[in-house]
Motif scaffolding. Structure first.
Motif, PDB file in Angstrom:
ATOM      1  N   ARG A  35     -29.884 -22.763  22.964  1.00 16.81           N
ATOM      2  CA  ARG A  35     -29.639 -23.714  21.881  1.00 16.81           C
ATOM      3  C   ARG A  35     -28.799 -23.057  20.805  1.00 16.81           C
ATOM      4  NH1 ARG A  35     -34.687 -24.473  19.326  1.00 16.81           N
ATOM      5  NH2 ARG A  35     -35.306 -22.559  20.334  1.00 16.81           N
ATOM      6  N   LEU A  36     -27.798 -23.766  20.342  1.00 16.44           N
ATOM      7  CA  LEU A  36     -27.017 -23.329  19.194  1.00 16.44           C
ATOM      8  C   LEU A  36     -27.636 -23.972  17.967  1.00 16.44           C
ATOM      9  CD1 LEU A  36     -24.444 -21.797  18.270  1.00 16.44           C
ATOM     10  CD2 LEU A  36     -23.298 -24.005  18.324  1.00 16.44           C
ATOM     11  N   VAL A  37     -28.030 -23.166  17.002  1.00 13.45           N
ATOM     12  CA  VAL A  37     -28.746 -23.652  15.822  1.00 13.45           C
ATOM     13  C   VAL A  37     -27.986 -23.245  14.569  1.00 13.45           C
ATOM     14  CG1 VAL A  37     -30.933 -23.551  14.567  1.00 13.45           C
ATOM     15  CG2 VAL A  37     -30.919 -23.336  17.067  1.00 13.45           C
ATOM     16  N   ALA A  38     -27.647 -24.227  13.729  1.00 15.76           N
ATOM     17  CA  ALA A  38     -27.031 -23.935  12.435  1.00 15.76           C
ATOM     18  C   ALA A  38     -28.140 -23.520  11.481  1.00 15.76           C
ATOM     19  CB  ALA A  38     -26.295 -25.151  11.903  1.00 15.76           C
ATOM     20  N   ASP A  39     -27.892 -22.470  10.708  1.00 18.94           N
ATOM     21  CA  ASP A  39     -28.935 -21.946   9.830  1.00 18.94           C
ATOM     22  C   ASP A  39     -29.126 -22.788   8.565  1.00 18.94           C
ATOM     23  OD1 ASP A  39     -29.395 -19.944  11.661  1.00 18.94           O
ATOM     24  OD2 ASP A  39     -28.031 -18.544  10.677  1.00 18.94           O
ATOM     25  N   ASP A  40     -28.048 -23.162   7.888  1.00 22.54           N
ATOM     26  CA  ASP A  40     -28.177 -23.888   6.626  1.00 22.54           C
ATOM     27  C   ASP A  40     -27.362 -25.180   6.586  1.00 22.54           C
ATOM     28  OD1 ASP A  40     -29.875 -22.009   5.390  1.00 22.54           O
ATOM     29  OD2 ASP A  40     -28.170 -20.743   4.924  1.00 22.54           O
ATOM     30  N   GLN A  41     -26.128 -25.120   6.949  1.00 27.39           N
ATOM     31  CA  GLN A  41     -25.210 -26.256   6.795  1.00 27.39           C
ATOM     32  C   GLN A  41     -25.206 -27.131   8.049  1.00 27.39           C
ATOM     33  OE1 GLN A  41     -21.993 -23.511   5.970  1.00 27.39           O
ATOM     34  NE2 GLN A  41     -21.757 -24.468   3.956  1.00 27.39           N
ATOM     35  N   VAL A  42     -26.331 -27.752   8.313  1.00 24.19           N
ATOM     36  CA  VAL A  42     -26.513 -28.507   9.551  1.00 24.19           C
ATOM     37  C   VAL A  42     -25.562 -29.701   9.624  1.00 24.19           C
ATOM     38  CG1 VAL A  42     -28.153 -29.848  10.915  1.00 24.19           C
ATOM     39  CG2 VAL A  42     -28.897 -27.762   9.768  1.00 24.19           C
ATOM     40  N   MET A  43     -25.441 -30.466   8.553  1.00 31.63           N
ATOM     41  CA  MET A  43     -24.572 -31.647   8.584  1.00 31.63           C
ATOM     42  C   MET A  43     -23.104 -31.252   8.762  1.00 31.63           C
ATOM     43  SD  MET A  43     -26.672 -34.025   8.720  1.00 31.63           S
ATOM     44  CE  MET A  43     -25.531 -35.369   8.718  1.00 31.63           C
ATOM     45  N   LEU A  44     -22.671 -30.191   8.098  1.00 28.52           N
ATOM     46  CA  LEU A  44     -21.304 -29.710   8.279  1.00 28.52           C
ATOM     47  C   LEU A  44     -21.090 -29.259   9.717  1.00 28.52           C
ATOM     48  CD1 LEU A  44     -18.508 -28.895   7.317  1.00 28.52           C
ATOM     49  CD2 LEU A  44     -19.500 -26.739   6.490  1.00 28.52           C
ATOM     50  N   ALA A  45     -22.046 -28.547  10.262  1.00 27.34           N
ATOM     51  CA  ALA A  45     -21.948 -28.085  11.651  1.00 27.34           C
ATOM     52  C   ALA A  45     -21.854 -29.270  12.608  1.00 27.34           C
ATOM     53  CB  ALA A  45     -23.149 -27.213  11.996  1.00 27.34           C
ATOM     54  N   ARG A  46     -22.643 -30.301  12.372  1.00 31.01           N
ATOM     55  CA  ARG A  46     -22.590 -31.497  13.223  1.00 31.01           C
ATOM     56  C   ARG A  46     -21.228 -32.181  13.139  1.00 31.01           C
ATOM     57  NH1 ARG A  46     -26.476 -33.517  15.854  1.00 31.01           N
ATOM     58  NH2 ARG A  46     -28.580 -32.750  15.687  1.00 31.01           N
ATOM     59  N   ARG A  47     -20.658 -32.256  11.925  1.00 32.10           N
ATOM     60  CA  ARG A  47     -19.339 -32.882  11.775  1.00 32.10           C
ATOM     61  C   ARG A  47     -18.274 -32.075  12.514  1.00 32.10           C
ATOM     62  NH1 ARG A  47     -21.250 -34.028   6.564  1.00 32.10           N
ATOM     63  NH2 ARG A  47     -20.217 -32.226   5.672  1.00 32.10           N
ATOM     64  N   ILE A  48     -18.345 -30.764  12.444  1.00 29.80           N
ATOM     65  CA  ILE A  48     -17.379 -29.903  13.136  1.00 29.80           C
ATOM     66  C   ILE A  48     -17.478 -30.098  14.640  1.00 29.80           C
ATOM     67  CG2 ILE A  48     -16.819 -27.495  13.673  1.00 29.80           C
ATOM     68  CD1 ILE A  48     -17.728 -26.885  10.724  1.00 29.80           C
ATOM     69  N   LEU A  49     -18.686 -30.069  15.164  1.00 33.10           N
ATOM     70  CA  LEU A  49     -18.872 -30.190  16.614  1.00 33.10           C
ATOM     71  C   LEU A  49     -18.601 -31.603  17.114  1.00 33.10           C
ATOM     72  CD1 LEU A  49     -21.973 -27.895  17.173  1.00 33.10           C
ATOM     73  CD2 LEU A  49     -19.539 -27.334  17.333  1.00 33.10           C
ATOM     74  N   THR A  50     -18.816 -32.593  16.269  1.00 35.94           N
ATOM     75  CA  THR A  50     -18.470 -33.962  16.639  1.00 35.94           C
ATOM     76  C   THR A  50     -16.958 -34.127  16.665  1.00 35.94           C
ATOM     77  OG1 THR A  50     -20.514 -34.810  15.687  1.00 35.94           O
ATOM     78  CG2 THR A  50     -18.755 -36.402  16.046  1.00 35.94           C
ATOM     79  N   GLY A  51     -16.276 -33.553  15.689  1.00 33.78           N
ATOM     80  CA  GLY A  51     -14.816 -33.613  15.649  1.00 33.78           C
ATOM     81  C   GLY A  51     -14.177 -32.944  16.851  1.00 33.78           C
ATOM     82  N   ALA A  52     -14.832 -31.927  17.377  1.00 33.72           N
ATOM     83  CA  ALA A  52     -14.333 -31.227  18.561  1.00 33.72           C
ATOM     84  C   ALA A  52     -14.819 -31.893  19.854  1.00 33.72           C
ATOM     85  CB  ALA A  52     -14.791 -29.767  18.529  1.00 33.72           C
ATOM     86  N   ARG A  53     -15.531 -32.998  19.717  1.00 34.04           N
ATOM     87  CA  ARG A  53     -16.083 -33.770  20.840  1.00 34.04           C
ATOM     88  C   ARG A  53     -17.077 -32.972  21.686  1.00 34.04           C
ATOM     89  NH1 ARG A  53     -12.106 -38.420  22.539  1.00 34.04           N
ATOM     90  NH2 ARG A  53     -11.101 -38.704  20.555  1.00 34.04           N
ATOM     91  N   ILE A  54     -17.764 -32.061  21.029  1.00 30.05           N
ATOM     92  CA  ILE A  54     -18.836 -31.314  21.693  1.00 30.05           C
ATOM     93  C   ILE A  54     -20.148 -32.071  21.533  1.00 30.05           C
ATOM     94  CG2 ILE A  54     -20.153 -29.168  21.633  1.00 30.05           C
ATOM     95  CD1 ILE A  54     -17.520 -27.757  20.870  1.00 30.05           C
ATOM     96  N   LEU A  55     -20.326 -32.707  20.379  1.00 31.87           N
ATOM     97  CA  LEU A  55     -21.470 -33.590  20.142  1.00 31.87           C
ATOM     98  C   LEU A  55     -20.972 -35.030  20.139  1.00 31.87           C
ATOM     99  CD1 LEU A  55     -23.433 -31.829  17.257  1.00 31.87           C
ATOM    100  CD2 LEU A  55     -23.998 -31.859  19.664  1.00 31.87           C
ATOM    101  N   ASP A  56     -21.849 -35.955  20.485  1.00 34.81           N
ATOM    102  CA  ASP A  56     -21.458 -37.371  20.503  1.00 34.81           C
ATOM    103  C   ASP A  56     -21.207 -37.936  19.117  1.00 34.81           C
ATOM    104  OD1 ASP A  56     -21.527 -37.545  23.253  1.00 34.81           O
ATOM    105  OD2 ASP A  56     -23.628 -38.135  23.281  1.00 34.81           O
ATOM    106  N   LYS A  57     -22.168 -37.767  18.211  1.00 32.13           N
ATOM    107  CA  LYS A  57     -22.008 -38.298  16.862  1.00 32.13           C
ATOM    108  C   LYS A  57     -22.919 -37.540  15.909  1.00 32.13           C
ATOM    109  CE  LYS A  57     -25.305 -41.973  17.711  1.00 32.13           C
ATOM    110  NZ  LYS A  57     -25.571 -43.390  17.670  1.00 32.13           N
ATOM    111  N   PRO A  58     -22.502 -37.403  14.645  1.00 29.79           N
ATOM    112  CA  PRO A  58     -23.367 -36.715  13.686  1.00 29.79           C
ATOM    113  C   PRO A  58     -24.529 -37.602  13.277  1.00 29.79           C
ATOM    114  CG  PRO A  58     -21.397 -37.533  12.603  1.00 29.79           C
ATOM    115  CD  PRO A  58     -21.239 -37.829  14.080  1.00 29.79           C
ATOM    116  N   LEU A  59     -25.616 -36.985  12.881  1.00 32.22           N
ATOM    117  CA  LEU A  59     -26.756 -37.726  12.366  1.00 32.22           C
ATOM    118  C   LEU A  59     -26.594 -37.905  10.873  1.00 32.22           C
ATOM    119  CD1 LEU A  59     -29.683 -35.954  14.246  1.00 32.22           C
ATOM    120  CD2 LEU A  59     -28.624 -38.120  14.808  1.00 32.22           C
ATOM    121  N   GLY A  60     -27.033 -39.033  10.356  1.00 32.14           N
ATOM    122  CA  GLY A  60     -27.021 -39.287   8.927  1.00 32.14           C
ATOM    123  C   GLY A  60     -25.765 -39.764   8.388  1.00 32.14           C
TER     124      GLY A  60
END
Length: 67
Positions: free
Chosen positions: A42-67
């Motif tokens: 598992r890749l886990v962001a330590d503090d900036q979870v929402m920013l990490a989700r936006r980055i990975l969503t933009g790279a199409r690694i994640l489907d969509k960010p939460l929130g």
């Protein structure tokens, strides 16, 4: 945040977060090579979870960010 058996996907995601100065770590990496093969690293962001989700969503690694 991200659970995968794909070492390339994991490496790419970690590199993107590193490039964006988002602190992160890989959990359970040592378990994926053991006899308990169904545990994925598992890749886990330590503090900036929402920013990490936006980055990975933009790279199409994640489907969509939460929130």
């Amino acid at each position: 945040m991200l659970r995968t058996n794909g070492p390339v996907v994991l490496s790419l995601a970690a590199a993107l977060l590193t490039e964006s100065d988002v602190a992160h770590h890989v959990a359970d990496d040592h378990l994926s090579d053991s006899s308990i093969g169904d545990l994925q690293p598992r890749l886990v962001a330590d503090d900036q979870v929402m920013l990490a989700r936006r980055i990975l969503t933009g790279a199409r690694i994640l489907d969509k960010p939460l929130g």
